[in-house]
Structures are given as structure tokens and as C-alpha cells.
Design an enzyme around this catalytic site. Structure first.
Site, mmCIF file in Angstrom:
data_model
loop_
_atom_site.group_PDB
_atom_site.id
_atom_site.type_symbol
_atom_site.label_atom_id
_atom_site.label_comp_id
_atom_site.label_asym_id
_atom_site.label_seq_id
_atom_site.Cartn_x
_atom_site.Cartn_y
_atom_site.Cartn_z
ATOM 1 N N THR A 1 5.260 2.123 -0.529
ATOM 2 C CA THR A 1 6.490 1.922 0.242
ATOM 3 C C THR A 1 6.722 3.118 1.181
ATOM 4 O O THR A 1 6.065 4.161 1.054
ATOM 5 C CB THR A 1 7.697 1.824 -0.713
ATOM 6 N N SER A 2 7.698 2.969 2.084
ATOM 7 C CA SER A 2 8.036 4.091 2.979
ATOM 8 C C SER A 2 8.434 5.327 2.179
ATOM 9 O O SER A 2 8.099 6.459 2.552
ATOM 10 C CB SER A 2 9.187 3.693 3.910
ATOM 11 N N GLU A 3 9.133 5.091 1.068
ATOM 12 C CA GLU A 3 9.553 6.230 0.245
ATOM 13 C C GLU A 3 8.315 6.958 -0.302
ATOM 14 O O GLU A 3 8.268 8.190 -0.321
ATOM 15 C CB GLU A 3 10.447 5.752 -0.918
ATOM 16 N N GLU B 1 0.834 -1.228 0.000
ATOM 17 C CA GLU B 1 0.000 0.000 0.000
ATOM 18 C C GLU B 1 0.860 1.266 0.000
ATOM 19 O O GLU B 1 0.530 2.268 0.632
ATOM 20 C CB GLU B 1 -1.003 -0.022 1.150
HETATM 21 C C1 LIG Z 1 2.629 -9.409 0.063
HETATM 22 C C2 LIG Z 1 2.167 -8.310 -0.831
HETATM 23 C C3 LIG Z 1 0.811 -8.028 -0.923
HETATM 24 C C4 LIG Z 1 0.351 -7.033 -1.792
HETATM 25 N N1 LIG Z 1 -1.004 -6.842 -1.940
HETATM 26 C C5 LIG Z 1 -1.450 -5.996 -2.918
HETATM 27 C C6 LIG Z 1 -2.853 -5.909 -3.221
HETATM 28 O O1 LIG Z 1 -3.690 -6.567 -2.575
HETATM 29 N N2 LIG Z 1 -3.243 -5.107 -4.224
HETATM 30 C C7 LIG Z 1 -2.370 -4.356 -4.973
HETATM 31 O O2 LIG Z 1 -2.792 -3.650 -5.866
HETATM 32 N N3 LIG Z 1 -1.012 -4.424 -4.699
HETATM 33 C C8 LIG Z 1 -0.548 -5.227 -3.705
HETATM 34 N N4 LIG Z 1 0.804 -5.317 -3.446
HETATM 35 C C9 LIG Z 1 1.744 -4.515 -4.222
HETATM 36 C C10 LIG Z 1 2.409 -3.395 -3.440
HETATM 37 O O3 LIG Z 1 1.491 -2.381 -3.158
HETATM 38 C C11 LIG Z 1 3.621 -2.920 -4.256
HETATM 39 O O4 LIG Z 1 4.589 -3.972 -4.198
HETATM 40 C C12 LIG Z 1 4.208 -1.634 -3.755
HETATM 41 O O5 LIG Z 1 3.321 -0.562 -3.986
HETATM 42 C C13 LIG Z 1 5.569 -1.314 -4.403
HETATM 43 O O6 LIG Z 1 5.524 -1.463 -5.789
HETATM 44 P P1 LIG Z 1 6.671 -2.334 -6.526
HETATM 45 O O7 LIG Z 1 6.749 -3.619 -5.815
HETATM 46 O O8 LIG Z 1 6.400 -2.351 -7.970
HETATM 47 O O9 LIG Z 1 8.014 -1.546 -6.230
HETATM 48 P P2 LIG Z 1 8.603 -0.320 -7.094
HETATM 49 O O10 LIG Z 1 7.571 0.709 -7.302
HETATM 50 O O11 LIG Z 1 9.299 -0.848 -8.293
HETATM 51 O O12 LIG Z 1 9.692 0.267 -6.082
HETATM 52 C C14 LIG Z 1 11.016 -0.253 -5.965
HETATM 53 C C15 LIG Z 1 11.787 0.689 -5.035
HETATM 54 O O13 LIG Z 1 11.877 2.000 -5.633
HETATM 55 C C16 LIG Z 1 11.354 2.973 -4.736
HETATM 56 N N5 LIG Z 1 10.699 4.050 -5.490
HETATM 57 C C17 LIG Z 1 9.805 3.925 -6.493
HETATM 58 N N6 LIG Z 1 9.420 5.136 -6.910
HETATM 59 C C18 LIG Z 1 10.040 6.040 -6.128
HETATM 60 C C19 LIG Z 1 10.050 7.466 -6.058
HETATM 61 N N7 LIG Z 1 9.291 8.218 -6.861
HETATM 62 N N8 LIG Z 1 10.841 8.059 -5.128
HETATM 63 C C20 LIG Z 1 11.604 7.327 -4.295
HETATM 64 N N9 LIG Z 1 11.654 5.972 -4.320
HETATM 65 C C21 LIG Z 1 10.872 5.347 -5.231
HETATM 66 C C22 LIG Z 1 10.372 2.211 -3.858
HETATM 67 O O14 LIG Z 1 10.106 2.903 -2.642
HETATM 68 C C23 LIG Z 1 11.091 0.904 -3.682
HETATM 69 O O15 LIG Z 1 12.051 1.031 -2.665
HETATM 70 C C24 LIG Z 1 1.278 -6.278 -2.550
HETATM 71 C C25 LIG Z 1 2.652 -6.534 -2.427
HETATM 72 C C26 LIG Z 1 3.091 -7.549 -1.611
HETATM 73 C C27 LIG Z 1 4.568 -7.830 -1.540
#
Ligand SMILES: Cc1cc2nc3c(=O)[nH]c(=O)nc-3n(C[C@H](O)[C@H](O)[C@H](O)COP(=O)(O)OP(=O)(O)OC[C@H]3O[C@@H](n4cnc5c(N)ncnc54)[C@H](O)[C@@H]3O)c2cc1C
Length: 380
Positions: free
Chosen positions: A365-367, A363
């Protein structure tokens, strides 16, 4: 300012704790190792009103507020974060999206079944190429007669394999950016929809995290949720509530890790005395307890503002950011206090350590929470 729970909230806390310790705790490690989804428990939680906590009685909900929801989620997550995340995704993402954006007909059709636990809900925003940048989703929904035809893949969806009802965000207009995204209610069994890969995870292993695949899936136009083009805006509103639930999940895991560490520190003897008599251990326990309490206050503040009908974008993000980072630190210290026994599966510390990491990722990331908070601050 009143920092006390009401008598009804204390009763709720007691009954959820008793249920979690009696019905969930004995199975936690087995479910974790087998990645077994605790469907039976979810059905029981439905009977207890916990699958529709914040929804009005007229839609079959428990008619409670977000403060009650936080109390219940913390107690469940204190024993098993997997149960916590299943309940959180179902209540505050799927069902709440239908509640905040649905027509009266959609609310009456879906919420009673979701609130009773007869149906399990999932919410699909994330895609393989769009996580933090959720607005760049590529799943398409093209209007054809009385249907929208969905094509694309959602990834990392909690409850994806087991859900009866899913809210899915898809592009209806490629030319207008986030204003071209719309939400749809998809039911299990609709032709062209299937759950895909079930992820093999670090933690929260009894919860289900799956792909949702749409191949020419014809969704009735009556299942458009909210106005066409409002899907992203509504999703962000839904996340204001969702982030409170991840803060509550974090609180529960942090409290569970702390309770286990406190207990162990009184039992384990080294140098002829319990390790809790060493100041180094006492300082860890004091820092953990203080940070958990601060996280709880932030979480309850966001929840009570939500109950008062206020906008909580900033407060929800602050609660989620702080509680999740506190929880990661507490789980880490929990393992440290257990020493080598924190590294093996005979004690609960290692599971808290694995489960907790999702809290700083899901929901937003911390960032991303920091971005949301900074954006709100700069608006002032
Ligand atoms: C167990 C689990 C359950 C989940 N359940 C759901 C669900 O029910 N429904 C749903 O829709 N999603 C769900 N998710 C997805 C989750 O919300 C995403 O994994 C999350 O939002 C991060 O997206 P990503 O994994 O693509 O990481 P990325 O967006 O690729 O991020 C990778 C890294 O880059 C950083 N980053 C990205 N953009 C920026 C920026 N602009 N500035 C600084 N840093 C940045 C991030 O903080 C992170 O450290 C789930 C994920 C997991 C692991």
C-alpha cells in the site's frame, strides 16, 4: 541525461498501442461487466513477446529491458488496466522470481513456456491474515522425503484461477521469522492444490483475483525456488521490479483517464462554449498532465536503474507511490470533468476511476511504500 525513447522503443510503443486500441478497446466494457478473463488476448501478447519482456532470448524472452517493459505496460493499461495487471503479475512477479532465484534447470523448464504465453503465471505471498505484514505468513511447507508438503491459503492472487505455474511463499521454519520463509514452484494439477474463491471486485474486473488453497499438497523438493529460508528476501527483491510494473500500470490508467477527459472537454459545450475554454477545467488538465509527466520520469528512472543492474528499492517504491497516487487523482478529476457522464458506463471515465484504486494497494500500500522509502533514507 537522455529523456528520449529510442527508435526501437517508439516502435514498440506504437505497435502495443495499435494492438491495445484494435484488439482490446472494443471488448473492455463487456469483459468488465462479465468479469471475463481475456485469455485470447493474453495468448496474442505471448506471440508479441509481451509475456516475457525482460527475460533473455536464451530462455525464450524478448530480451528487452525494464524501460521497454514500462512502455508496453503503460500502453496496455491506458486501454485496460485488467490486461495490465495480468501481464504485470505474470512477468515481474511469477516469472521474474523464477529468473532471479531459480536453478538453471528450473529456468530452462519454466521460463520459455511462461515467456511464450503457453503458461500463465501467478505469485502467492498474501494470506488472509498477512497482507502488509507479509513476513507473518502461515502457509507451511514441511519436508517429507523428496517432497515439501504445503498447507494453507493464499488470498487475492492475480491470475490464481488460470495460472499454470505459481510461485508460493511458505514457512519452512517457524522459529526464524522472515528467515524461515521459502519459495516453491507449484504447477496446476498438483494433488492437494486448488484455486478457491474468485473475488468479485470494484475494478480490474476482467483480471482474476483468487484464493489458492493447499491441502497436503506434495511439491517435489526440486521445486524449492532459491535457498531454503531465502523466500522472503527473494520476494522483496522481486517486488523491487514488481513495483515498477505497478507504477507503469498507474501511468497507463492515469494517461487513459487524462486522454478521455481532454477529448470530452473539447466536445462538451455549456454556456455556449466547449468546457475546455473554462479556466477551471484547463487547470485540472494542466495539473493532470504535469503530474503524469513527473510520475513517468520517476518510473523511467527506476526502470533505467534496474536495466543498469542497480538496486532500486527506494526508486521503485517512490515511483509506485507517486504514480499510483497521481493516477487516483487523475481518474477522480477525469470523472469530474465528465460531470454526470463520468458517472455512467457510456464513457470510460468511471472504469478508470474504479480500476485505479488497486494501484495504491497492490504490491504494498502507499503507507507501506512510505515505510520502505523512509527505511532507505534512514540508512543513509
Ligand atoms: C486486485 C488485487 C490483486 C492482488 N494481487 C496479488 C498477487 O498477485 N499476489 C499477492 O501475493 N498479493 C496480491 N494482492 C494483495 C495485496 O498485495 C495486498 O492486498 C496488500 O499488500 C495489502 O494487504 P492487505 O489487503 O492485507 O491490507 P492490510 O495489510 O490489512 O492493510 C490495511 C490498511 O492498514 C495499513 N497498514 C498496514 N500496516 C501498516 C503499517 N505498518 N503502517 C501504516 N499503515 C499500515 C495499510 O496501508 C492499509 O491501509 C492483490 C490485492 C488485490 C486487491
Amino acid at each position: 541525461m537522455d529523456f528520449q525513447l529510442t527508435d526501437e522503443q517508439k516502435d514498440l510503443q506504437r505497435s502495443v498501442r495499435e494492438f491495445a486500441e484494435g484488439e482490446i478497446a472494443p471488448h473492455v466494457m463487456e469483459w468488465d461487466e462479465k468479469s471475463e478473463f481475456p485469455m485470447e488476448v493474453i495468448k496474442q501478447l505471448g506471440k508479441m513477446g509481451l509475456m516475457g519482456v525482460v527475460f533473455p532470448a536464451e530462455y525464450g524472452g524478448a530480451d528487452l529491458g525494464y524501460v521497454d517493459y514500462v512502455v508496453a505496460l503503460e500502453e496496455l493499461s491506458r486501454v485496460d488496466g485488467s490486461v495490465g495487471i495480468i501481464v504485470a503479475a505474470h512477468n515481474s512477479l511469477c516469472t521474474n522470481h523464477i529468473y532471479v532465484a531459480g536453478t538453471e534447470e528450473q529456468k530452462r523448464k519454466y521460463i520459455p513456456k511462461l515467456a511464450s504465453g503457453e503458461f500463465l503465471g501467478a505469485w502467492g505471498l498474501t494470506e488472509p491474515g498477512s497482507g502488509s505484514d507479509a513476513g507473518s505468513a502461515r502457509t507451511t511447507a514441511v519436508r517429507k522425503g523428496n517432497c515439501f508438503v504445503l498447507n494453507g491459503t493464499k488470498t487475492f492472487i492475480t491470475n490464481g484461477h488460470y495460472a499454470d505455474v505459481m510461485v508460493v511463499i511458505a514457512v519452512t521454519d517457524k522459529t526464524t521469522g522472515t528467515h524461515g520463509l521459502s519459495a516453491f514452484i507449484v504447477e496446476k494439477g498438483m494433488k492437494g492444490f486448488r484455486a478457491g474463491k474468485k473475488e468479485n471486485k470494484l475494478g480490474l474486473r476482467a483480471s482474476d483475483t483468487s484464493e489458492m488453497i493447499f491441502e497436503d499438497c506434495c511439491v517435489p523438493a526440486t521445486n524449492l525456488l532459491g535457498k531454503e529460508g531465502d523466500g522472503f528476501i527473494d520476494a522483496m527483491r522481486v517486488l523491487d521490479g514488481g513495483r515498477i510494473s505497478i507504477a507503469a500500470l498507474s501511468l497507463g490508467i492515469a494517461q487513459g483517464a487524462f486522454d478521455a477527459a481532454l477529448k470530452y472537454s473539447k466536445e462538451r459545450k455549456q454556456f455556449g462554449r466547449p468546457i475546455c475554454e473554462f479556466q477551471a477545467i484547463q487547470w485540472k488538465l494542466a495539473d493532470m498532465a504535469t503530474e503524469i509527466e513527473a510520475a513517468r520520469l520517476l518510473t523511467f528512472r527506476a526502470a533505467s536503474m534496474k536495466d543498469a543492474g542497480m538496486k532500486t528499492t527506494q526508486e521503485s517504491s517512490m515511483a509506485k507511490l507517486y504514480a499510483s497516487e497521481v493516477a487516483v487523482r487523475c481518474a477522480n478529476e477525469g470523472v469530474q470533468i465528465h460531470g454526470g457522464y463520468g458517472f455512467i458506463k457510456d464513457y470510460p471515465a468511471e472504469k478508470f476511476y474504479r480500476d485505479v484504486k488497486l494501484c495504491t494497494i497492490g504490491e504494498g500500500t502507499s503507507e507501506i511504500q512510505r515505510l520502505v522509502i523512509a527505511r532507505q533514507l534512514l540508512k543513509m
